[in-house]
Enzyme design. Structure first.
Site, mmCIF file in Angstrom:
data_model
loop_
_atom_site.group_PDB
_atom_site.id
_atom_site.type_symbol
_atom_site.label_atom_id
_atom_site.label_comp_id
_atom_site.label_asym_id
_atom_site.label_seq_id
_atom_site.Cartn_x
_atom_site.Cartn_y
_atom_site.Cartn_z
ATOM 1 N N SER A 22 0.541 -1.684 -0.040
ATOM 2 C CA SER A 22 0.263 -0.276 0.348
ATOM 3 C C SER A 22 0.759 1.419 -0.345
ATOM 4 O O SER A 22 1.590 1.387 0.613
ATOM 5 C CB SER A 22 -1.064 0.091 1.634
ATOM 6 O OG SER A 22 -2.075 1.194 1.240
ATOM 7 N N LYS A 73 -13.901 -4.865 4.843
ATOM 8 C CA LYS A 73 -14.321 -3.405 4.508
ATOM 9 C C LYS A 73 -15.728 -3.833 5.199
ATOM 10 O O LYS A 73 -16.589 -3.243 5.255
ATOM 11 C CB LYS A 73 -14.031 -2.896 3.330
ATOM 12 C CG LYS A 73 -13.561 -2.152 2.491
ATOM 13 C CD LYS A 73 -12.910 -1.738 1.305
ATOM 14 C CE LYS A 73 -12.303 -1.060 1.535
ATOM 15 N NZ LYS A 73 -11.821 -0.191 -0.279
#
Length: 291
Positions: A22, A73
């Site tokens: 990331s 998520k």
């Protein structure tokens, strides 16, 4: 970083798996340093099995908050106190804000996606979108695009655990917005090509193209593309996916997910600090250039 860590520095996290690729830690820490905020942002490899304990740790350590990415998520809401209206509508969370022990879940992916298109002079309002995916990021993009004024959305997904979510997303779009949405099986490549042929923009919002599915594409070959089609591959690691490379060969204007990552991160930054991220400075730092 070492020069600005003090006994007062507050921690913000990123909980996902895999996550070492990331760019979010570099982006957020640069923004904090630029504006003089006493925060540090770190990535933590957290999956569904360790997510509940991680959220408990966030609360116990009095962290300011955290970003959340795949595969967490759509499940992290179970461990939070409150959801924003958008997160509740999407059924997904990518940002947690800790206000004195009260954890609120937000979703900034859709906002970030639409802002990145606008920043690249792409106007999808009143036009048709075909998109692959039904996970947290895909759902946020679909809902936000419909709310913002995309006229028609064709959603493609395989019959996996997210299929029922896609059915629900289509129902929400058709009943709560002025957009027309339909769901199709991603295995039906003839239908995929037909919908892409009549679309202004095509979006891959699945994990196909990034590790561990690097080198793969939801689109079988470049015959599915035409030069007028805008093509966005939400994965940004690697920067050049197989699908994006095929689209470029045909002459399509393409984007990866770096712009979306920047603008969704900016929205999260503002939730934590109350101030907008310095966008132009961050584009230079992250070397975000549109082609």
């Amino acid at each position: 970083m070492a020069e600005r860590i003090t006994g007062h520095t507050e921690l913000i996290g990123l909980m996902a798996y895999p996550i070492r690729h990331s760019s979010s830690p570099a982006m957020q820490n640069e923004a904090f340093a630029k504006l003089g905020y006493d925060y540090a942002y770190l990535a933590f490899e957290v999956d569904n099995d360790t997510l509940e304990d991680a959220v408990k740790g966030l609360r116990a350590l009095k962290m300011r908050g955290s970003n959340v990415s795949m595969p967490n998520k759509t499940v992290v809401h179970k461990y939070l106190d409150e959801l924003s209206p958008a997160a509740e509508l999407c059924g997904a969370v990518n940002t947690i804000v800790n206000d004195n022990g009260h954890l609120t879940g937000h979703i900034t992916d859709g906002i970030g996606f639409m802002a990145s298109l606008k920043d690249n002079d792409i106007d999808v309002i009143g036009r048709k979108m075909t998109i692959c995916g039904a996970g947290g990021a895909a759902t946020a993009i679909e809902i936000q695009a419909a709310l913002d004024g995309v006229s028609e959305i064709s959603i493609f997904n395989i019959h996996d655990e997210f299929w029922d979510r896609a059915v629900s997303t289509v129902e929400k779009i058709n009943t709560k917005t002025n957009c027309k949405a339909a769901l199709y099986d991603l295995d039906d490549k003839d239908k995929l090509k037909e919908e892409m042929d009549s679309s202004y923009i095509f979006v891959n919002a699945t994990g196909v193209g990034m590790k561990p599915l690097e080198g793969m594409s939801v689109v079988p070959d470049k015959s599915f593309f035409r030069p007028e089609l805008i093509v966005v591959d939400v994965p940004y690691s690697p920067l050049e996916t197989k699908m994006r490379s095929m689209a470029k060969e045909v002459g399509c204007k393409t984007m990866n997910g770096l712009g979306m990552m920047l603008f969704q991160g900016s929205a999260a930054f503002e939730l934590w600090t109350g101030e907008p991220m310095p966008i132009e400075y961050m584009k230079e730092i992250l070397n975000i250039k549109y082609e």
